[in-house]
Design a protein around this motif. Structure first.
Motif, PDB file in Angstrom:
ATOM      1  N   UNK A 120      29.165   0.718  18.004  1.00  0.00           N
ATOM      2  CA  UNK A 120      27.877   1.015  17.377  1.00  0.00           C
ATOM      3  C   UNK A 120      27.066   2.035  18.193  1.00  0.00           C
ATOM      4  N   UNK A 121      26.111   2.659  17.531  1.00  0.00           N
ATOM      5  CA  UNK A 121      25.309   3.698  18.171  1.00  0.00           C
ATOM      6  C   UNK A 121      24.635   3.177  19.442  1.00  0.00           C
ATOM      7  N   UNK A 122      24.215   1.938  19.474  1.00  0.00           N
ATOM      8  CA  UNK A 122      23.542   1.354  20.643  1.00  0.00           C
ATOM      9  C   UNK A 122      24.398   1.425  21.896  1.00  0.00           C
ATOM     10  N   UNK A 123      25.725   1.533  21.716  1.00  0.00           N
ATOM     11  CA  UNK A 123      26.641   1.577  22.848  1.00  0.00           C
ATOM     12  C   UNK A 123      27.044   2.997  23.231  1.00  0.00           C
ATOM     13  N   UNK A 124      26.405   4.000  22.602  1.00  0.00           N
ATOM     14  CA  UNK A 124      26.624   5.375  23.040  1.00  0.00           C
ATOM     15  C   UNK A 124      26.296   5.490  24.513  1.00  0.00           C
ATOM     16  N   UNK A 125      26.954   6.410  25.206  1.00  0.00           N
ATOM     17  CA  UNK A 125      26.771   6.544  26.654  1.00  0.00           C
ATOM     18  C   UNK A 125      25.795   7.683  26.934  1.00  0.00           C
ATOM     19  N   UNK A 126      24.694   7.364  27.598  1.00  0.00           N
ATOM     20  CA  UNK A 126      23.707   8.368  27.994  1.00  0.00           C
ATOM     21  C   UNK A 126      23.988   8.738  29.438  1.00  0.00           C
ATOM     22  N   UNK A 136      25.094   6.744  34.244  1.00  0.00           N
ATOM     23  CA  UNK A 136      25.344   6.462  32.830  1.00  0.00           C
ATOM     24  C   UNK A 136      24.734   5.125  32.449  1.00  0.00           C
ATOM     25  N   UNK A 137      24.067   5.111  31.289  1.00  0.00           N
ATOM     26  CA  UNK A 137      23.511   3.885  30.710  1.00  0.00           C
ATOM     27  C   UNK A 137      23.859   3.876  29.217  1.00  0.00           C
ATOM     28  N   UNK A 138      23.842   2.702  28.620  1.00  0.00           N
ATOM     29  CA  UNK A 138      24.034   2.598  27.171  1.00  0.00           C
ATOM     30  C   UNK A 138      22.777   3.110  26.471  1.00  0.00           C
TER      31      UNK A 138
END
Length: 170
Positions: free
Chosen positions: A102-108, A150-152
């Motif tokens: 899901x989008x919430x788990x994209x890596x920033x 990196x954060x979610x």
């Protein structure tokens, strides 16, 4: 849209924008802005050609969205930093899509120098910030310009809310 890669990128940018606006409480249940004139609204930017201003604007961050299989994080971070400068924003970060999640788990991905500045603005020691936002650290060789955190995306939304709430950057 005839270019499938452009369509994929646009969909990822829109998903990021919509997720952050919902998570920050800036839209109603139908996804309409509560205050359309608010500078806090997260928006997709118009393409600017050679002086690109990033994909998604979430003050104080420019988000460069990447929906590709193979990561090139240090290169992307240089791009995000340049685009943040073009847009007049203090920080540029990259949001990389995680396939099948899901989008919430994209890596920033955040440059270490930016992470350090953010921690300073929030008054958060290294360990506190890492624990609070689920940060992991990547060091690529001895060139610190290639190091990043990196954060979610869900944790980044919390970080963004904390920065805005503390009025750390305006």
């Amino acid at each position: 849209m005839s270019n499938p890669n452009k369509a994929k990128g646009t969909a990822w940018e829109s998903a990021i924008r919509d997720f952050l606006n919902r998570r920050l409480g800036l839209v109603d249940a139908a996804g309409r802005f509560l205050n359309p004139a608010s500078a806090d609204n997260v928006r997709r930017a118009a393409q600017e050609g050679a002086r690109d201003v990033g994909d998604v604007h979430a003050w104080p961050f420019i988000l460069e969205a990447k929906d590709v299989k193979s990561a090139a994080v240090p290169t992307w971070l240089r791009q995000a930093t340049v685009e943040a400068d073009h847009a007049g924003f203090p920080f540029g970060v990259v949001v990389h899509k995680v396939r099948g999640r899901p989008v919430a788990e994209g890596r920033v991905h955040v440059p270490v120098s930016t992470w350090t500045a953010i921690r300073g603005l929030l008054g958060a020691p290294v360990d506190d910030a890492a624990g609070l936002y689920g940060a992991t650290y990547s060091a690529r060789g001895i060139d610190t310009a290639k190091w990043y955190v990196t954060v979610a995306l869900a944790d980044f939304a919390d970080l963004l809310a904390d920065m805005r709430g503390a009025h750390a950057v305006r």
